[in-house]
Design a protein around this motif. Sequence first.
Motif, short mmCIF file in Angstrom:
data_model
loop_
_atom_site.label_atom_id
_atom_site.label_comp_id
_atom_site.label_asym_id
_atom_site.label_seq_id
_atom_site.Cartn_x
_atom_site.Cartn_y
_atom_site.Cartn_z
N THR A 7 38.84 32.98 47.33
CA THR A 7 40.13 33.57 47.02
C THR A 7 41.05 32.51 46.44
O THR A 7 40.72 31.32 46.43
N SER A 24 37.91 45.74 42.66
CA SER A 24 37.42 44.63 43.48
C SER A 24 35.96 44.85 43.88
O SER A 24 35.13 43.95 43.75
N ARG A 25 35.65 46.04 44.35
CA ARG A 25 34.29 46.30 44.83
C ARG A 25 33.27 46.29 43.69
O ARG A 25 32.15 45.80 43.86
N HIS A 79 33.93 39.20 48.70
CA HIS A 79 34.32 38.13 47.77
C HIS A 79 33.84 36.78 48.30
O HIS A 79 33.78 36.54 49.51
N ARG A 120 44.33 39.83 39.67
CA ARG A 120 44.92 41.13 40.02
C ARG A 120 46.27 41.40 39.38
O ARG A 120 46.56 42.53 38.99
N ASN A 156 35.24 42.71 51.91
CA ASN A 156 34.62 43.38 50.76
C ASN A 156 33.42 42.61 50.22
O ASN A 156 32.54 43.18 49.59
N SER A 210 41.11 48.86 44.59
CA SER A 210 39.97 48.71 45.50
C SER A 210 38.66 48.89 44.74
O SER A 210 37.71 48.13 44.94
N CYS A 233 38.93 38.25 40.15
CA CYS A 233 39.88 39.37 40.14
C CYS A 233 41.29 38.84 39.88
O CYS A 233 42.02 38.52 40.82
N GLY A 284 38.12 36.35 44.57
CA GLY A 284 39.23 37.24 44.85
C GLY A 284 40.50 36.80 44.15
O GLY A 284 40.51 35.89 43.33
N MET A 338 46.21 45.88 46.87
CA MET A 338 44.77 46.01 46.68
C MET A 338 44.16 47.16 47.48
O MET A 338 42.98 47.48 47.32
N GLU A 375 39.66 40.96 51.25
CA GLU A 375 38.80 40.37 50.24
C GLU A 375 37.49 39.87 50.84
O GLU A 375 36.41 40.13 50.31
#
Length: 541
Positions: free
Chosen positions: A370, A318-319, A367, A282, A365, A315, A280, A334, A309, A362
């Motif tokens: 990170t 990410s999911r 991940h 971001r 969820n 969100s 991700c 992440g 996030m 993260e």
Amino acid sequence: MQQTAERPSTAASSSLEIKANPITGQERVLTEGACALLQALCQEFAAEVDTLLARRKQRQQSIDAGALPDFLPDTQSIRDSDWKIRGIPKDLLDRRVEITGPVDRKMIINALNAGVKVFMADFEDSLAPSWEKLIQGQVNLQDAVRGEIEYTAPETGKHYQLCDDPAVLVARVRGLHLPEEHLLFNGKPIPGCLFDFSMYFFHNYRQLLAKGSGPYFYIPKLESHLEARWWAKVFAFVEERLCLQPGTIKCTCLIETLPAVFEMDEILYELRSNIVALNCGRWDYIFSYIKTLKNHADRVLPDRQQVGMDKPFLSAYSRLLIKTCHKRGALAMGGMAAFIPAKDPEVNAKVLERVRADKELEARNGHDGTWIAHPGLAQIALEIFDDYIGKERPNQLHITRDVDAPILAAELLAPCDGSRTEEGMRLNIRIALQYIEAWIGGNGCVPIYGLMEDAATAEISRTSIWQWIRHGKSLSNGKLVTKELFCNMLTEELAAVKKEVGEQRFTHGRFIQAASLLEEITTADELVDFLTLPGYRLLTA
């Protein structure tokens, strides 16, 4: 940059021409074998890059005209069918914390020694790609792979060398859109990514494989599975040319563009022999959201600092990445904690609190790991992921998110609430101004106001303002955002930056050029795709 026909005798190809004065270390990088591989890659694959970039423009024109990105109907069978990637090497199974940074010698040592699992050595967003930086970066990585990298700081005499158990090394190459003006193939600048990939691979793959690792890469800025297919062909070509087993080269793809989020299954499928993870990215993803939806007045973002996030569109992104990766046996990485630890204990406590909340989200969820930008954040990030993953497990591949409701295009495109403030606009201007000044001066990774900024965050800063101007948005105090308002603020914030950095630093820096470039790209009628493209002209001037 002085243009010259000179080149080392080792680069003897008539089709590959170096347009730069020879520098120290060049003979270690541009060897006969390395240049032969680069020439072969350019011969086979360089022309297709233009086709892929043209396809990006065509899709963008459709979105500009009112269409919205969506999942591809033609590839539904790939999303619905049961398949998995080839597999993940042992030393990439546990990636719970990765540190990123440019390929400066001291930074490489500190990152590899940071106590994290992986170091991503970056030739892309945190590097200003001058010829000297590129060559030095490749030399530094050769030394790092061989365990021979050392550095003594000239100002303090402090000596740096590798610890006994350094992080796993992964190299991030440049995106498809970035050319390498210092090298011409048949008279045309080559794709920068082919230079970064071929030089790192050729000089290091034997040593990496011999010590139980391998040639590992991060691939940035993908916008479609067709671009992933291009990379798969590049990898297969090199593996066959060097008589390596298929799948020897491993890559992680950053999902950092809005179009790519709708093709994650397809990207994994095209690269299934080589890919091990998606990430991700971001900050670039937020930038891409702005850029892709620039003509859609109902999807204008608020202040950059308000886009976290926890926002619905991020969100969902990410999911969906976690669910997609784990279904296919790939890791789901992440995003970046760009904070820099503060010396003031009270300020630092607030920094760590924000990092903790971000990393806990993260990990919760699902991940598998990170990113951090500073070694000072390694301990807290490791603690959080140790708590969620457990020290006995290497990752969270067991979290499938199968019970989640399907994530639809509407969620990925959802408008983002929040305010546009004068304070936020002025901060955007100061960040972009200081980052551009550093970048055109040769530094692509810059600490600004407690954050480690790279090209992605500067892109958000300037495209947000462009979008506010484009759609006639007002600030929370009622001021209409216009080109005139921006130019007035730019003049005022340039004076504020001068006061912050001091007369000497300002005078000897390139702040006036940076302000001129920022004004040019922010007030342009058409959004400039990447600030690094016009910035590259100043970098190589």
